[in-house]
Design an enzyme around this catalytic site. Structure first.
Site, PDB file in Angstrom:
ATOM      1  N   LEU A   1       0.844  -1.201   0.000  1.00  0.00           N
ATOM      2  CA  LEU A   1       0.000   0.000   0.000  1.00  0.00           C
ATOM      3  C   LEU A   1       0.882   1.254   0.000  1.00  0.00           C
ATOM      4  CD1 LEU A   1      -2.850   1.334   0.293  1.00  0.00           C
ATOM      5  CD2 LEU A   1      -2.496   1.257   2.775  1.00  0.00           C
TER       6      LEU A   1
ATOM      7  N   SER B   1       1.330   8.353   5.247  1.00  0.00           N
ATOM      8  CA  SER B   1       0.110   8.598   6.021  1.00  0.00           C
ATOM      9  C   SER B   1      -1.058   8.975   5.126  1.00  0.00           C
ATOM     10  CB  SER B   1       0.354   9.706   7.051  1.00  0.00           C
ATOM     11  OG  SER B   1       1.300   9.280   8.010  1.00  0.00           O
TER      12      SER B   1
ATOM     13  N   TRP C   1       8.704   0.109   1.800  1.00  0.00           N
ATOM     14  CA  TRP C   1       8.602  -0.366   3.193  1.00  0.00           C
ATOM     15  C   TRP C   1       7.685  -1.580   3.312  1.00  0.00           C
ATOM     16  CZ3 TRP C   1      12.613   1.729   4.923  1.00  0.00           C
ATOM     17  CH2 TRP C   1      12.917   3.053   4.647  1.00  0.00           C
ATOM     18  N   ILE C   2       7.927  -2.567   2.432  1.00  0.00           N
ATOM     19  CA  ILE C   2       7.045  -3.724   2.366  1.00  0.00           C
ATOM     20  C   ILE C   2       7.663  -4.915   3.105  1.00  0.00           C
ATOM     21  CG2 ILE C   2       5.713  -5.243   0.843  1.00  0.00           C
ATOM     22  CD1 ILE C   2       5.064  -2.168   0.671  1.00  0.00           C
TER      23      ILE C   2
ATOM     24  N   GLU D   1       2.071   1.119  10.224  1.00  0.00           N
ATOM     25  CA  GLU D   1       0.665   0.778  10.483  1.00  0.00           C
ATOM     26  C   GLU D   1      -0.085   1.941  11.115  1.00  0.00           C
ATOM     27  OE1 GLU D   1      -0.847  -2.234   9.913  1.00  0.00           O
ATOM     28  OE2 GLU D   1       0.841  -3.578   9.552  1.00  0.00           O
ATOM     29  N   GLY D   2       0.146   3.125  10.579  1.00  0.00           N
ATOM     30  CA  GLY D   2      -0.459   4.330  11.124  1.00  0.00           C
ATOM     31  C   GLY D   2       0.472   4.920  12.146  1.00  0.00           C
TER      32      GLY D   2
END
Lengths: 389, 259
Positions: free
Chosen positions: A135, A142, A166-167, A368-369
């Site tokens: 994603l 963000s 950043w996978i 993850e946020g």
């Protein structure tokens, strides 16, 4: 020496035998199979791939998905408790299970066709097919809605162009769940198989955090994705965000594991380490540090069990998960820092897990946020006003 | 092969132990529990025998409602069904009483092998399996390291002292007490844990077992449990090296009695 009471509020009384046994299984696995090798893996910058078959045998991959797809079908509290134990070992290991389960198997289960579920989920539960989730992009973190990766409809399917950053698991993954904008700017999910012409996944080297985890970039250059590889029920940004809510829920629990590992190490050390003729645990400043860590861990445990029960009851909202992820990772990060001071110089060595957890938690704090975005989610919950931009 | 494995639930070895108000046992309020270590190896031995020979593994435990968690753990690891022996009359049994209840239940069930751990981690009597064998009128072997079933018979390897072992042959059915560390314990997988919910756990009490309560009256009781008193004393021995050495030897021989 007496053990430290890590169940101060007797939360174990609220857990079923199955929940406690699941936690014990993973705790034993981490103690016996992970802890002996993880410091060396971290130092070498190596993900312990050899543990994948064992992790699969334990039933940890996609564990909340029903049995008919080869998974264990456990509840959310078991998922939480097991991620806690995994992250007590290392955030990289927990990340592997989170990504495979919540970010790859969950979207196939939630947005995939029956054929896709039957094809992929049993193999993924068995650890024979590893997944990654694409994603985030280099310029789209963000703000995932600003992604540039595009899927253009063509005669035989979709033509994918763009890149992801950043996978986790990228380089070792057999399939990637890739989110891309289609011609009408709707974000859709695609299953991209390794070996697809134009798809590459080089590993990001020289990380100083999550070193026992594979982090990669994904590149797509005119990748032809067959029509049957689009996730048919994925529609809009909400779909990947639903996956992230699943994963963040596990991270909120996982952070407790890292915090407990740091706290236990520091508490034991403080009782053993003698200065000025007494254990440093006898000094008020050390006790204050231990109490701060202990209090935050106990509060985080209460928070997690409650969100777990709410999730299983179908009452959980993303804002609840935001609070848990924001709070628990932040306190774990603080615990690592406080614990390190109790160990003094010894705290920086690989002989103890603290510095490794501390470095890992820097990533967990952001991925993850980010802590900041979760705060703004809660700000919006309180005020009704969006303050993201 | 039908194997009954006896599993005792004992306090975890990292439990915080506090002596109870009566001073005759530990407080159970703060305890967490686990399967007795050598019993867990007995369960694993049973599961491995079943995998080789076929048959059935029955997990049996005696105690209050909480011991169901050890039965469930055994079911999660692969046991086929459970037997829970629960009755207020079982609350304060000694090794003989426990063996009497277990043997009654095992006799009613019928079996080829009855396995117990070598000894329990809490009481450490190492008697239950042996007494059960005597009550059942069956052959037994203790400190068992390996089990090789034959046609109506068994060959078992026993641990002796000083690194010696003994192979013993005996007819089946038989009772074996299993040594810790003889195999690699399997994990209870999440699928196993979920699958265990569907397996049967049969509950049996004094009436169902047809036991005379009077026969269970303990022959032994705990009078006092206490924490060993630590006493440390330092003596400085003066004199020439030869005198010091002689004095040290004398003290080691006659006071510390290490020889």
């Amino acid at each position: 020496m007496s053990a430290i009471d890590l169940d101060f509020f007797r939360l174990d009384n609220q857990l079923s035998d199955e929940e406690k046994l699941s936690r014990q299984t993973v705790r034993d696995f981490v103690r016996e199979r992970v802890n002996p090798i993880i410091a060396e893996c971290y130092e070498q910058g190596r993900f312990p791939k050899e543990l994948i078959p064992e992790i699969a045998d334990l039933g940890l991959l996609g564990m909340t998905i029903p049995e008919e797809y080869g998974c264990a079908g456990v509840n959310s509290v078991v998922y939480g408790l097991t991620t806690q134990e995994l992250e007590a070992g290392d955030s990289g290991l927990r990340s592997f299970v989170s990504v495979q389960s919540s970010l790859c198997m969950y979207p196939i289960y939630a947005f995939g066709s029956e054929e896709q579920k039957r094809k992929w989920l049993p193999e993924m539960a068995a650890g024979k097919v590893i997944g990654c989730f694409g994603l985030t992009e280099a310029n789209s973190g963000s703000d995932p809605g600003s992604m540039r990766t595009r899927a253009k409809k063509v005669k035989d399917g979709w033509l994918l162009n763009g890149s992801k950053a950043w996978i986790t698991n990228g380089t070792i993954a057999d399939i990637a769940i890739v989110w891309a904008k289609t011609d009408d700017d709707t974000i859709r999910g695609f299953i991209v198989e390794k070996g697809t012409p134009g798809y590459t996944a080089p590993e990001v080297k020289h990380k100083l955090s999550l070193r026992a985890s594979v982090t990669s970039e994904l590149f797509f250059q005119d990748c032809l994705i067959p029509e049957e590889s689009i996730l048919p029920e994925s529609k809009g940004l909400k779909s990947p965000l639903m996956c992230l809510t699943q994963a963040r829920y596990g991270i909120a629990w996982g952070a407790i594991g890292a915090a407990i590992s740091c706290f236990e190490t520091a508490a034991e050390y403080a009782k053993q380490r003698v200065q000025f003729n007494k254990p440093i645990a006898a000094f008020q400043l050390t006790q204050e540090k231990l109490v701060r860590m202990y209090t935050e861990i106990c509060k985080a445990q209460l928070l997690c069990l409650q969100i777990g029960r709410m999730k299983d009851a179908g009452q959980l909202q993303p804002a609840h998960v935001s609070m848990a992820k924001m709070n628990n990772v932040a306190i774990a990060r603080e615990c690592a820092q406080i614990a390190r001071t109790i160990l003094g110089g010894n705290g920086i060595t690989g002989d103890y897990p603290i510095m490794r957890h501390m470095c890992n938690l820097e990533s967990v704090y952001t991925y993850e946020g980010t802590n900041e975005v979760h705060m703004l989610v809660l700000g919006k919950h309180i005020t009704g006003i969006e303050a993201f931009a | 092969m039908k194997i009954i494995v006896c599993l005792k639930q004992v306090p975890k070895n990292d439990s915080i132990l506090r002596i109870n108000d009566q001073g005759n046992w530990i407080q159970d309020r703060d305890l967490t529990y686990e399967i007795n270590e050598s019993d867990a190896y007995g369960l694993e031995a049973a599961l491995q025998l079943k995998e080789k020979q076929g048959g059935e593994v029955i997990a049996l435990s005696l105690g209050p409602a909480r011991v169901q968690s050890v039965i469930k753990e055994a079911l999660a690891r692969g046991a086929d069904r459970g037997i829970h022996l629960e009755d207020p009359a079982f609350d304060k049994l000694d090794a003989y009483g426990i063996a009497a209840v277990i043997s009654a239940a095992a006799k009613a069930e019928g079996f080829d092998l009855l396995l117990t751990g070598l000894q329990s981690d809490d009481y450490g009597f190492a008697q239950t399996g042996v007494i059960a064998a005597e009550l059942l009128g069956l052959p037994h072997a203790t400190i068992v390291m390996d089990v090789q079933p034959g046609d109506g018979s068994l060959r078992v390897k026993r641990e002796l002292e000083n690194g010696y072992f003994q192979w013993v042959s005996m007819p089946a059915p038989a009772v074996l007490t299993i040594q810790s560390g003889i195999n690699t314990l399997r994990y209870a997988t999440l699928k196993g844990i979920m699958g265990a919910k569907k397996k049967e756990i049969k509950k049996l009490d004094v009436t169902a077992l047809g036991i005379d309560k009077a026969a269970l009256a303990p022959r032994m009781e705990f009078l006092r449990v206490y924490v060993p008193q630590k006493s440390k004393q330092t003596q400085f021995i003066e004199g020439s090296p030869a005198e010091i050495a002689a004095s040290l030897m004398e003290k080691l021989r006659n006071e510390a009695r290490v020889f």
